[in-house]
Design an enzyme around this catalytic site. Structure first.
Site, PDB file in Angstrom:
ATOM      1  CB  SER A 121       2.888  -6.689  -7.211  1.00 51.31           C
ATOM      2  OG  SER A 121       2.084  -7.839  -7.341  1.00 51.31           O
ATOM      3  CD  GLU A 122      -3.488  -7.377  -9.953  1.00 51.19           C
ATOM      4  OE1 GLU A 122      -4.553  -8.005  -9.823  1.00 51.19           O
ATOM      5  OE2 GLU A 122      -3.012  -7.067 -11.048  1.00 51.19           O
ATOM      6  CG  ASN A 123       0.411  -8.539  -4.111  1.00 48.36           C
ATOM      7  OD1 ASN A 123       1.009  -8.034  -5.059  1.00 48.36           O
ATOM      8  ND2 ASN A 123       1.036  -9.258  -3.198  1.00 48.36           N
ATOM      9  N   GLY A 124      -0.261  -4.908  -3.648  1.00 51.22           N
ATOM     10  CA  GLY A 124       0.157  -3.858  -2.735  1.00 51.22           C
ATOM     11  C   GLY A 124       1.638  -3.790  -2.460  1.00 51.22           C
ATOM     12  CB  SER A 168      -2.635  -1.653  -4.873  1.00 54.17           C
ATOM     13  OG  SER A 168      -2.079  -2.226  -6.034  1.00 54.17           O
TER      14      SER A 168
END
Length: 217
Positions: free
Chosen positions: A45-48, A87
């Site tokens: 997930s791109e939020n890390g 990320s």
């Protein structure tokens, strides 16, 4: 015809052993619930977050563990958390094998519009621009038509584009479609859906070759 979970279940069949997979907001987040137990997959997930699992059961949620859509998630053994720079280095560095996104429109040449409706306030395109610019394998999960019954698979997108010529495959409530240089190629039809139903719901060029099988979930 499929519901949102049915679309996610069909897309889960595209996920292969050893894949690193980014799940976009909306229907794509459901895919983690349906991946086969006998393969190893790392959901990013791109939020890390790397190593997302299925959604938690009611009562088991941890408000500190969320995906990019701010939904509570679970993590699998070995999962890791990191900052946005790490990320997006993973995304821009092409270390993601499969990207699954939602969309408002897809054009027959693979253009995608999934971030803005004119006149509606949005904070910005966000990570979608990095995903479509860097990913080599993009599958779109979407409904075939909008609430007015109008096709979302178009000759040309009418909404502001997120990416150009980047979508490889689309799974809708009606069909599985491959994007080719000649237009949308029909691969499978949803249970109870005819080829004519799909033709009538598709504005862009739809290529139909031979007998079209009904998809299995």
């Amino acid at each position: 015809m499929l519901d949102k979970n049915g679309i996610a279940k069909r897309i889960a069949k595209e996920v292969q052993d050893g894949f690193y997979v980014n799940l976009g907001i909306g229907i794509p987040t459901l895919v983690a619930n349906y991946v086969r137990d006998d393969i190893d997959v790392e959901f990013q997930s791109e939020n890390g977050v790397l190593g997302m699992g299925p959604f938690p059961f009611e009562g088991d949620e941890d408000a500190d563990i969320i995906n990019a859509g701010k939904q509570t998630i679970t993590t699998l053994p070995g999962a890791s958390f990191f900052d946005s720079s790490m990320s997006f280095s993973m995304i821009r560095g092409k270390h993601v094998d499969l990207t699954i996104l939602g969309a408002m429109e897809v054009a027959e040449n693979g253009d995608i519009a999934n971030w803005k409706i004119p006149g509606k306030m949005v904070k910005g395109m966000g990570g979608a621009m990095d995903l479509v610019a860097s990913a080599e394998n993009i599958i779109v999960a979407m409904m075939h038509t909008n609430r007015a019954g109008e096709s979302k698979l178009l000759k040309q997108c009418s909404l502001p584009l997120t990416g150009v010529g980047c979508v490889k495959k689309i799974v809708t409530n009606l069909a599985v479609i491959e994007v080719t240089d000649k237009g949308f190629k029909l691969l499978e039809r949803a249970p109870g859906v005819s080829v004519d139903d799909i033709k009538n719901a598709t504005e862009g060029v739809l290529i139909v070759e031979g007998e079209i099988p009904e998809m299995t979930l």
